[in-house]
Design a protein around this motif. Structure first.
Motif, mmCIF file in Angstrom:
data_model
loop_
_atom_site.group_PDB
_atom_site.id
_atom_site.type_symbol
_atom_site.label_atom_id
_atom_site.label_comp_id
_atom_site.label_asym_id
_atom_site.label_seq_id
_atom_site.Cartn_x
_atom_site.Cartn_y
_atom_site.Cartn_z
ATOM 1 N N ASP A 79 -9.149 6.379 5.430
ATOM 2 C CA ASP A 79 -9.443 7.714 4.941
ATOM 3 C C ASP A 79 -8.609 7.960 3.567
ATOM 4 O OD1 ASP A 79 -7.178 7.906 6.298
ATOM 5 O OD2 ASP A 79 -7.456 9.900 7.214
ATOM 6 N N ASN A 80 -8.151 6.804 3.053
ATOM 7 C CA ASN A 80 -7.696 6.769 1.689
ATOM 8 C C ASN A 80 -6.454 7.444 1.344
ATOM 9 O OD1 ASN A 80 -10.978 7.754 1.313
ATOM 10 N ND2 ASN A 80 -10.542 5.683 0.564
ATOM 11 N N HIS A 81 -5.474 7.162 2.308
ATOM 12 C CA HIS A 81 -4.152 7.706 2.063
ATOM 13 C C HIS A 81 -3.174 6.377 1.905
ATOM 14 C CE1 HIS A 81 -5.016 12.044 3.299
ATOM 15 N NE2 HIS A 81 -5.693 11.417 4.275
ATOM 16 N N PRO A 82 -2.067 6.678 1.060
ATOM 17 C CA PRO A 82 -1.167 5.378 0.890
ATOM 18 C C PRO A 82 -0.467 5.046 2.393
ATOM 19 C CG PRO A 82 -0.321 7.408 -0.005
ATOM 20 C CD PRO A 82 -1.419 7.750 0.320
ATOM 21 N N THR A 83 0.010 3.691 2.212
ATOM 22 C CA THR A 83 0.488 3.232 3.453
ATOM 23 C C THR A 83 1.904 2.300 3.151
ATOM 24 O OG1 THR A 83 -0.702 1.070 2.988
ATOM 25 C CG2 THR A 83 -1.804 2.816 4.254
ATOM 26 N N ARG A 84 2.616 2.092 4.179
ATOM 27 C CA ARG A 84 3.779 1.281 4.021
ATOM 28 C C ARG A 84 3.473 -0.084 3.384
ATOM 29 N NH1 ARG A 84 8.140 4.570 3.469
ATOM 30 N NH2 ARG A 84 9.318 2.380 3.426
ATOM 31 N N SER A 85 2.328 -0.645 3.525
ATOM 32 C CA SER A 85 1.915 -1.925 2.951
ATOM 33 C C SER A 85 2.132 -1.687 1.411
ATOM 34 C CB SER A 85 0.617 -2.239 3.503
ATOM 35 O OG SER A 85 0.406 -2.380 4.740
ATOM 36 N N LEU A 86 1.453 -0.711 0.901
ATOM 37 C CA LEU A 86 1.874 -0.707 -0.647
ATOM 38 C C LEU A 86 3.338 -0.652 -1.049
ATOM 39 C CD1 LEU A 86 -0.958 1.863 -1.207
ATOM 40 C CD2 LEU A 86 -1.046 -0.427 -2.298
ATOM 41 N N VAL A 87 4.238 -0.011 -0.031
ATOM 42 C CA VAL A 87 5.589 0.126 -0.688
ATOM 43 C C VAL A 87 6.113 -1.401 -0.722
ATOM 44 C CG1 VAL A 87 7.961 0.932 0.458
ATOM 45 C CG2 VAL A 87 5.960 2.438 0.393
ATOM 46 N N ARG A 88 5.906 -2.184 0.602
ATOM 47 C CA ARG A 88 6.490 -3.708 0.567
ATOM 48 C C ARG A 88 5.787 -4.338 -0.326
ATOM 49 N NH1 ARG A 88 5.446 -2.292 6.118
ATOM 50 N NH2 ARG A 88 3.355 -3.258 6.157
ATOM 51 N N LEU A 89 4.439 -4.073 -0.968
ATOM 52 C CA LEU A 89 3.904 -4.974 -1.785
ATOM 53 C C LEU A 89 4.561 -4.860 -3.210
ATOM 54 C CD1 LEU A 89 1.360 -6.866 -2.808
ATOM 55 C CD2 LEU A 89 0.336 -4.494 -3.180
ATOM 56 N N TYR A 90 4.834 -3.453 -3.635
ATOM 57 C CA TYR A 90 5.238 -3.251 -4.896
ATOM 58 C C TYR A 90 6.921 -3.623 -4.916
ATOM 59 C CZ TYR A 90 1.112 -2.186 -7.204
ATOM 60 O OH TYR A 90 -0.107 -2.299 -7.573
ATOM 61 N N ARG A 91 7.644 -3.454 -3.778
ATOM 62 C CA ARG A 91 8.751 -3.919 -3.934
ATOM 63 C C ARG A 91 9.019 -5.511 -4.170
ATOM 64 N NH1 ARG A 91 10.987 -1.376 0.195
ATOM 65 N NH2 ARG A 91 12.458 -0.131 -1.071
ATOM 66 N N ALA A 92 8.034 -6.439 -3.628
ATOM 67 C CA ALA A 92 7.927 -7.647 -3.580
ATOM 68 C C ALA A 92 7.625 -7.927 -5.213
ATOM 69 C CB ALA A 92 7.155 -8.364 -2.867
ATOM 70 N N TRP A 93 7.162 -7.165 -5.907
ATOM 71 C CA TRP A 93 6.649 -7.438 -7.487
ATOM 72 C C TRP A 93 7.661 -7.086 -8.351
ATOM 73 C CZ3 TRP A 93 1.118 -5.683 -6.316
ATOM 74 C CH2 TRP A 93 0.170 -6.914 -6.272
ATOM 75 N N ALA A 94 8.538 -5.920 -7.953
ATOM 76 C CA ALA A 94 9.711 -5.395 -8.630
ATOM 77 C C ALA A 94 10.827 -6.476 -8.424
ATOM 78 C CB ALA A 94 10.031 -3.912 -8.262
ATOM 79 N N GLU A 95 10.930 -6.902 -7.440
ATOM 80 C CA GLU A 95 12.025 -7.856 -6.985
ATOM 81 C C GLU A 95 11.723 -9.213 -7.595
ATOM 82 O OE1 GLU A 95 12.222 -8.012 -3.095
ATOM 83 O OE2 GLU A 95 13.768 -6.273 -2.767
ATOM 84 N N GLY A 96 10.460 -9.440 -7.811
ATOM 85 C CA GLY A 96 10.060 -10.516 -8.654
ATOM 86 C C GLY A 96 10.349 -10.557 -10.062
#
Length: 460
Positions: A79-96
């Motif tokens: 139903d189109n709300h954000p999730t913790r998955s997005l938090v983990r994903l963008y942390r990986a790209w930021a750390e990259g």
């Protein structure tokens, strides 16, 4: 003189920031300033060039020249709300090591989404998770922006049987089974959408994101307004090229008013639609001129739409020209045209595969940021490795199924990379290469499951 000051935009990586006045006979006993600058630039390694910070017109600083371009993650709830998955994903790209990360396809209206599990921001109800998402995207010292979007008529039938567009123009015949014919937006509805963009940007700012990017490319609503093919209105929102630009300018002004001059506002814009009767390069240049005069902070250049997805297939036809292959970036030639007209910071995305190619694009002055999408899906730490001096060549390669309809629409290309994004979000390593028919079966299985969930949610 700053490294990216307007005076140096023809060579944004000049490294001499100030000099003492030289006596009149100085050229008789020393090389010229220009020669010295050329020597220094010629000896700079890709890591040194790509590590240079970029200061945007409003004073905001991006710490290096790597930008993770928006890709639709489809990691929201059903139903189109954000999730913790997005938090983990963008942390990986930021750390990259990405200096800037741009989220993918955050929608502004729950009734109009482009894909299952898009995140929608209409109000502050998800402020907690949005704040966690923003914080994760900045852990390495970089910035994170939200890409705001409205799909217009590019909303599949199973999600929206009543899509909207500037005009009631259907897709070409082979896509009409997937997309319903849109109805024409009323002037009041257009004004409401403009306000929704501004409201979404204000929520993003409150959550701690550093900026927003208006999605004005790839055939979505902003792009539809700009296109003479999709926008055949006869009122103040269509007709002439100037009137077709009115919507994007209204969206930009509304966001700027809601968020203030210090908040970053950019746009992703097609160089062209590559479609007969569509948005042309000349019109794109005029749009960029208008936005630059309004004070936009960054323009990302892309191209294509669902009917001709150059963004997924490689430039204007899907067949990469030899000259493009040598320079790597699909849209670099158009960026050079933009650079000759305006000094707005530019980001070019698509085609970059080597550290040398990225550095050369920056040295040429045609772009200020190297936009990376698929390379960061298979190798999230690619920027960090390049900045560390590794002679990196991206593992990205074309994905082909041999099924013409699937390949022409880039369905496998998009879906396979979406699967790898999901792996990163679950804390797993992405696969670097597809597995042929097995990958196709996996992708079809995921698409069928998501389609069933979506129909159940709709009560079908």
């Amino acid at each position: 003189m700053a490294l990216n000051s307007p005076e140096l935009h023809a060579s944004p990586l000049a490294v001499l920031t100030s000099v003492e006045p030289m006596p009149p006979d100085a050229e008789e006993r020393t090389i010229s300033l220009m020669e010295l600058s050329d020597i220094i630039e010629a000896t700079m390694k890709p890591a040194e060039i790509l590590s240079q910070p970029l200061t945007l017109p409003n004073g905001s600083v991006i710490p290096n020249r790597f930008a993770k371009s928006a890709m639709s993650e489809t990691l929201g709830t059903i139903d189109n709300h954000p999730t913790r998955s997005l938090v983990r994903l963008y942390r990986a790209w930021a750390e990259g090591g990405a200096g800037l990360s741009i989220t993918g396809n955050v929608m502004i209206d729950r009734k109009h989404i482009g894909e299952p599990q898009n995140v929608v921001v209409e109000d502050e109800s998800d402020l907690g998770l949005l704040t966690a998402w923003a914080e994760a995207g900045k852990v390495g010292g970089g910035q994170i922006w939200v890409q705001l979007n409205h799909p217009g008529k590019q909303s599949p039938r199973m999600l929206n049987p009543d899509p909207v567009s500037p005009s009631a123009i259907p897709f070409r015949k082979e896509l009409q089974g997937m997309f319903a014919t849109p109805r024409e937006l009323t002037p009041a509805e257009i004004e409401d959408i403009v306000e929704r963009f501004a409201r979404g940007a204000a929520v993003a700012k409150k959550a701690g994101f550093d900026g927003v990017q208006i999605h004005g490319a790839h055939g979505y609503l902003v792009s539809q307004f700009l296109s003479p093919h999709h926008n055949q209105r006869t009122d103040e929102w269509g007709g002439s090229a100037e009137k077709r630009r009115r919507f994007v300018l209204a969206v930009y002004r509304a966001i700027r008013e809601a968020c203030g001059p210090d908040f970053n506002v950019g746009i992703k814009l097609n160089s062209a639609d590559f479609q007969r009767g569509g948005f042309t390069e000349e019109e794109s240049l005029a749009v960029i001129d208008s936005l630059a005069s309004e004070g936009i902070d960054l323009v990302e250049i892309s191209g294509g739409n669902y009917e001709n997805p150059a963004m997924a297939k490689g430039g204007d036809s899907g067949r990469v020209k030899e000259s493009t292959r040598a320079r790597e970036a699909y849209f670099l030639a158009f960026a050079e045209q933009v650079r000759a007209r305006v000094a707005v910071p530019l980001m070019v995305t698509g085609g970059f595969r080597t550290a040398e190619g990225m550095a050369q694009a920056l040295e040429s002055g045609a772009t200020d940021l190297v936009g990376l999408a698929r390379p960061l899906v298979v190798e999230p730490d690619l920027p960090l490795r390049i900045l560390g001096g590794e002679p990196v060549v991206s593992a990205v390669r074309p994905i082909r199924t041999g099924i013409r309809m699937v390949d022409d629409l880039a369905l496998m290309e998009v879906s396979w990379y979406a699967r790898q994004i999901g792996r990163i979000a679950r804390g797993k390593k992405p696969r670097k290469h597809d597995r042929g028919v097995l990958s196709l079966v996996e992708v079809l299985g995921v698409m069928a499951t998501r389609g069933m969930r979506t129909r159940l949610r709709a009560g079908e």
